[in-house]
Write a protein that holds these residues in place. Structure first.
Motif, PDB file in Angstrom:
ATOM      1  N   LYS A 116      -3.804  11.983  -2.586  1.00  0.00           N
ATOM      2  CA  LYS A 116      -4.764  12.306  -1.551  1.00  0.00           C
ATOM      3  C   LYS A 116      -3.861  11.742  -0.172  1.00  0.00           C
ATOM      4  CE  LYS A 116      -8.085  13.336  -4.133  1.00  0.00           C
ATOM      5  NZ  LYS A 116      -7.456  13.467  -5.391  1.00  0.00           N
ATOM      6  N   GLY A 117      -2.795  11.695  -0.172  1.00  0.00           N
ATOM      7  CA  GLY A 117      -1.945  11.445   1.050  1.00  0.00           C
ATOM      8  C   GLY A 117      -1.879   9.857   1.618  1.00  0.00           C
ATOM      9  N   MET A 118      -2.378   8.997   0.518  1.00  0.00           N
ATOM     10  CA  MET A 118      -2.213   7.698   0.796  1.00  0.00           C
ATOM     11  C   MET A 118      -0.897   6.992   1.070  1.00  0.00           C
ATOM     12  SD  MET A 118      -5.606   6.138  -1.185  1.00  0.00           S
ATOM     13  CE  MET A 118      -5.385   4.283  -0.583  1.00  0.00           C
ATOM     14  N   SER A 119      -0.505   6.148   1.678  1.00  0.00           N
ATOM     15  CA  SER A 119       0.718   5.566   1.924  1.00  0.00           C
ATOM     16  C   SER A 119       1.029   4.473   0.916  1.00  0.00           C
ATOM     17  CB  SER A 119       0.941   5.063   3.313  1.00  0.00           C
ATOM     18  OG  SER A 119       0.350   4.116   3.598  1.00  0.00           O
ATOM     19  N   ILE A 123      -1.915   2.257  -0.624  1.00  0.00           N
ATOM     20  CA  ILE A 123      -2.059   2.119  -2.271  1.00  0.00           C
ATOM     21  C   ILE A 123      -2.043   0.604  -2.745  1.00  0.00           C
ATOM     22  CG2 ILE A 123      -0.997   2.628  -4.349  1.00  0.00           C
ATOM     23  CD1 ILE A 123      -0.237   5.302  -3.236  1.00  0.00           C
ATOM     24  N   GLN A 124      -1.013  -0.173  -2.013  1.00  0.00           N
ATOM     25  CA  GLN A 124      -0.965  -1.638  -2.319  1.00  0.00           C
ATOM     26  C   GLN A 124      -2.326  -2.214  -2.089  1.00  0.00           C
ATOM     27  OE1 GLN A 124       2.789  -2.048  -0.294  1.00  0.00           O
ATOM     28  NE2 GLN A 124       3.313  -3.634  -1.911  1.00  0.00           N
ATOM     29  N   ASP A 125      -2.661  -1.999  -0.702  1.00  0.00           N
ATOM     30  CA  ASP A 125      -3.869  -2.822  -0.114  1.00  0.00           C
ATOM     31  C   ASP A 125      -5.209  -2.292  -0.861  1.00  0.00           C
ATOM     32  OD1 ASP A 125      -2.319  -3.654   1.760  1.00  0.00           O
ATOM     33  OD2 ASP A 125      -2.922  -2.613   3.283  1.00  0.00           O
ATOM     34  N   HIS A 126      -5.299  -1.028  -1.308  1.00  0.00           N
ATOM     35  CA  HIS A 126      -6.328  -0.542  -1.884  1.00  0.00           C
ATOM     36  C   HIS A 126      -6.703  -1.084  -3.472  1.00  0.00           C
ATOM     37  CE1 HIS A 126      -9.524   2.333  -3.637  1.00  0.00           C
ATOM     38  NE2 HIS A 126      -8.885   2.356  -4.573  1.00  0.00           N
ATOM     39  N   LEU A 127      -5.378  -1.301  -4.351  1.00  0.00           N
ATOM     40  CA  LEU A 127      -5.372  -1.998  -5.401  1.00  0.00           C
ATOM     41  C   LEU A 127      -5.554  -3.585  -5.500  1.00  0.00           C
ATOM     42  CD1 LEU A 127      -2.438  -0.169  -7.307  1.00  0.00           C
ATOM     43  CD2 LEU A 127      -4.925   0.391  -7.756  1.00  0.00           C
ATOM     44  N   ASN A 128      -4.952  -4.102  -4.349  1.00  0.00           N
ATOM     45  CA  ASN A 128      -5.101  -5.543  -4.353  1.00  0.00           C
ATOM     46  C   ASN A 128      -6.799  -5.755  -3.956  1.00  0.00           C
ATOM     47  OD1 ASN A 128      -5.240  -7.948  -2.385  1.00  0.00           O
ATOM     48  ND2 ASN A 128      -3.548  -8.049  -3.693  1.00  0.00           N
ATOM     49  N   GLN A 129      -7.120  -5.256  -3.071  1.00  0.00           N
ATOM     50  CA  GLN A 129      -8.658  -5.449  -2.532  1.00  0.00           C
ATOM     51  C   GLN A 129      -9.698  -5.040  -3.616  1.00  0.00           C
ATOM     52  OE1 GLN A 129      -9.456  -3.749   1.320  1.00  0.00           O
ATOM     53  NE2 GLN A 129      -7.692  -4.551   2.088  1.00  0.00           N
ATOM     54  N   LEU A 130      -9.453  -4.038  -4.395  1.00  0.00           N
ATOM     55  CA  LEU A 130     -10.429  -3.620  -5.102  1.00  0.00           C
ATOM     56  C   LEU A 130     -10.410  -4.146  -6.553  1.00  0.00           C
ATOM     57  CD1 LEU A 130     -12.858  -1.765  -5.115  1.00  0.00           C
ATOM     58  CD2 LEU A 130     -11.381   0.262  -5.971  1.00  0.00           C
ATOM     59  N   TYR A 131      -9.144  -4.444  -6.927  1.00  0.00           N
ATOM     60  CA  TYR A 131      -8.822  -4.749  -8.355  1.00  0.00           C
ATOM     61  C   TYR A 131      -8.197  -6.203  -8.618  1.00  0.00           C
ATOM     62  CZ  TYR A 131      -9.864   0.034  -9.403  1.00  0.00           C
ATOM     63  OH  TYR A 131     -10.514   1.236  -9.408  1.00  0.00           O
ATOM     64  N   PRO A 137       6.103  -1.740  -3.569  1.00  0.00           N
ATOM     65  CA  PRO A 137       6.518  -0.533  -3.436  1.00  0.00           C
ATOM     66  C   PRO A 137       7.435   0.200  -4.475  1.00  0.00           C
ATOM     67  CG  PRO A 137       6.570  -1.845  -1.487  1.00  0.00           C
ATOM     68  CD  PRO A 137       6.156  -2.883  -2.618  1.00  0.00           C
ATOM     69  N   THR A 138       8.213  -0.599  -5.036  1.00  0.00           N
ATOM     70  CA  THR A 138       9.276   0.000  -5.933  1.00  0.00           C
ATOM     71  C   THR A 138       8.248   0.289  -7.172  1.00  0.00           C
ATOM     72  OG1 THR A 138      11.024  -1.633  -5.417  1.00  0.00           O
ATOM     73  CG2 THR A 138      11.024  -0.600  -7.452  1.00  0.00           C
ATOM     74  N   ASN A 142       8.328   4.394  -8.517  1.00  0.00           N
ATOM     75  CA  ASN A 142       8.684   4.547  -9.841  1.00  0.00           C
ATOM     76  C   ASN A 142       7.591   5.431 -10.703  1.00  0.00           C
ATOM     77  OD1 ASN A 142      11.101   3.119  -9.884  1.00  0.00           O
ATOM     78  ND2 ASN A 142      10.398   1.239 -10.611  1.00  0.00           N
ATOM     79  N   VAL A 143       6.199   4.944 -10.401  1.00  0.00           N
ATOM     80  CA  VAL A 143       5.187   5.761 -11.083  1.00  0.00           C
ATOM     81  C   VAL A 143       5.281   7.000 -10.561  1.00  0.00           C
ATOM     82  CG1 VAL A 143       2.790   5.938 -10.984  1.00  0.00           C
ATOM     83  CG2 VAL A 143       3.926   3.733 -11.351  1.00  0.00           C
TER      84      VAL A 143
END
Length: 404
Positions: A116-119, A123-131, A137-138, A142-143
């Protein structure tokens, strides 16, 4: 189906004093860990004969008495569970498998957000805040790198023998290379098969847009099984027609009318812009090629002395601008511009607009591929009026179109 009756759910909220979203997330994380631990202990008891009381004392659960800790990532963050080690090798756990460190589709979530174009930071912030999950970043790199074999397989897949119409155009991005930021062209090809279905035939990354690179793209298409293309729609890139003729000499070329108009008005002063644009319209909307040529002569009579370069450009490119006049209105509407591939480009721009600079070609290719997969999921139907269009194609190309 509800997991808990409403009265039990209300009691659960009351017992845990849940007042905020953060309270809910924290409690669910703890509940997840406890549930996973109970499931593991039940599995061990069933398979190995361990009793819960053997491991119920948390203070004694450590490596000295034969237990080891295992950390797994859940949708609610990292949780730690206890695993007896002395007989663990005797069976394959089903709840948390050996060497498993993730119990959710977190990789799928990362790839979905990347598509979806997320940097990486987003992505880091989203996963941290939501979950409550911290990812590096590595890890994200890798994913997303795991999709490269899929891209290679997709890019090299066999294609159909014949395509009715193919649209070719490039979209440009800034990419880092050897410590510098340079312009790169993503070469795109959209094809419509004889059944009327659209597909993206490939994505190629190259420096700038050139007819030479397009020749390599066309060669790749032929090597992947495309033996014939009835009509190719392109812009006015110099040398493009020669590149097409080298690989597909029988193919008819339709140069994009909109690109031709854009090129024409580059020579026009601002005060004449609307008048010139309006005067050009009767040329490409004429019912026949003969009528279009008469309109071109009329345009030359009015504007020829002031803007001779416009007249020269239209006449030099006329054979490939006027291709669409020989077809029915349904097919004309489809091929007289490269709108189909430009619409696809707009979908890509929505995803890539947050990335002003890509760190490398691979990063650009990954994002374009993932965005393309999203677009293709929406391309489920045939091109509008395909039955009438196919009938026209069978008339114009009787030896090359074989309808089953």
């Amino acid at each position: 189906m509800k997991l808990l009756p409403k009265d039990q759910l209300r009691q659960f909220i009351k017992d845990n004093n849940l007042k905020t979203v953060e309270d809910v997330q924290k409690t669910l994380k703890e509940l997840f860990a406890e549930t996973l631990q109970e499931m593991l202990e039940a599995e061990l008891e069933t398979e190995l004969g361990y009793a819960k009381h053997d491991i119920k004392n948390k203070e004694t659960r450590n490596s000295r008495n034969g237990h080891s800790k295992k950390t797994v990532t859940s949708e609610y963050g990292e949780v730690e569970i206890e695993v007896p080690r002395d007989r663990l090798g005797e069976f394959e756990p089903m709840v948390v498998k050996k060497h498993q460190t993730q119990v959710t589709g977190i990789e799928d979530q990362i790839i979905s957000m990347y598509s979806k174009g997320m940097s990486t930071r987003d992505i880091q912030d989203h996963l941290n805040q939501l979950y409550g999950i911290d990812v590096s970043p590595t890890l994200i790199s890798n994913v997303t790198a795991k999709i490269m074999p899929l891209i290679k397989e997709w890019q090299n897949r066999p294609l159909q023998n014949v395509y009715s119409v193919v649209f070719m155009d490039a979209i440009h991005f800034k990419v880092k290379q050897d410590g510098q930021i340079i312009n790169k062209a993503a070469y795109m090809v959209v094809g419509i098969d004889l059944e009327g279905y659209k597909d993206v035939l490939g994505i190629w990354i190259g420096e700038n847009e050139s007819a030479k690179f397009w020749l390599s793209v066309l060669t790749d298409l032929r090597n992947r099984g495309v033996q014939d293309i009835l009509i190719i729609c392109v812009d006015n890139l110099k040398g493009f027609s020669d590149a097409i003729a080298a690989c597909y000499p029988q193919t008819e070329i339709q140069k994009c009318i909109i690109h031709q108009i854009r090129n024409s008005i580059k020579y026009v002063s601002y005060k004449d812009l609307k008048k010139v644009t309006a005067a050009l319209r009767p040329i490409y909307t004429a019912p026949t090629e003969e009528a279009a040529l008469q309109e071109l002569e009329q345009f030359e009579a009015v504007w020829g002395k002031q803007y001779p370069l416009i007249i020269r450009s239209w006449r030099n490119n006329w054979d490939e601008l006027a291709t669409f006049f020989k077809y029915s209105p349904e097919l004309r509407k489809l091929i007289y511009t490269t709108n189909m591939i430009e619409s696809y480009h707009r979908q890509l721009r929505k995803v890539t607009k947050g990335k002003s600079i890509f760190p490398n070609d691979e990063s650009l290719l990954k994002m374009l591929y993932l965005a393309t997969m999203d677009v293709l999921r929406k391309w489920t139907g045939r091109v509008q009026n395909w039955g009438q269009i196919l009938l026209q194609l069978t008339v114009h190309f009787p030896d090359r179109v074989h309808v089953r």
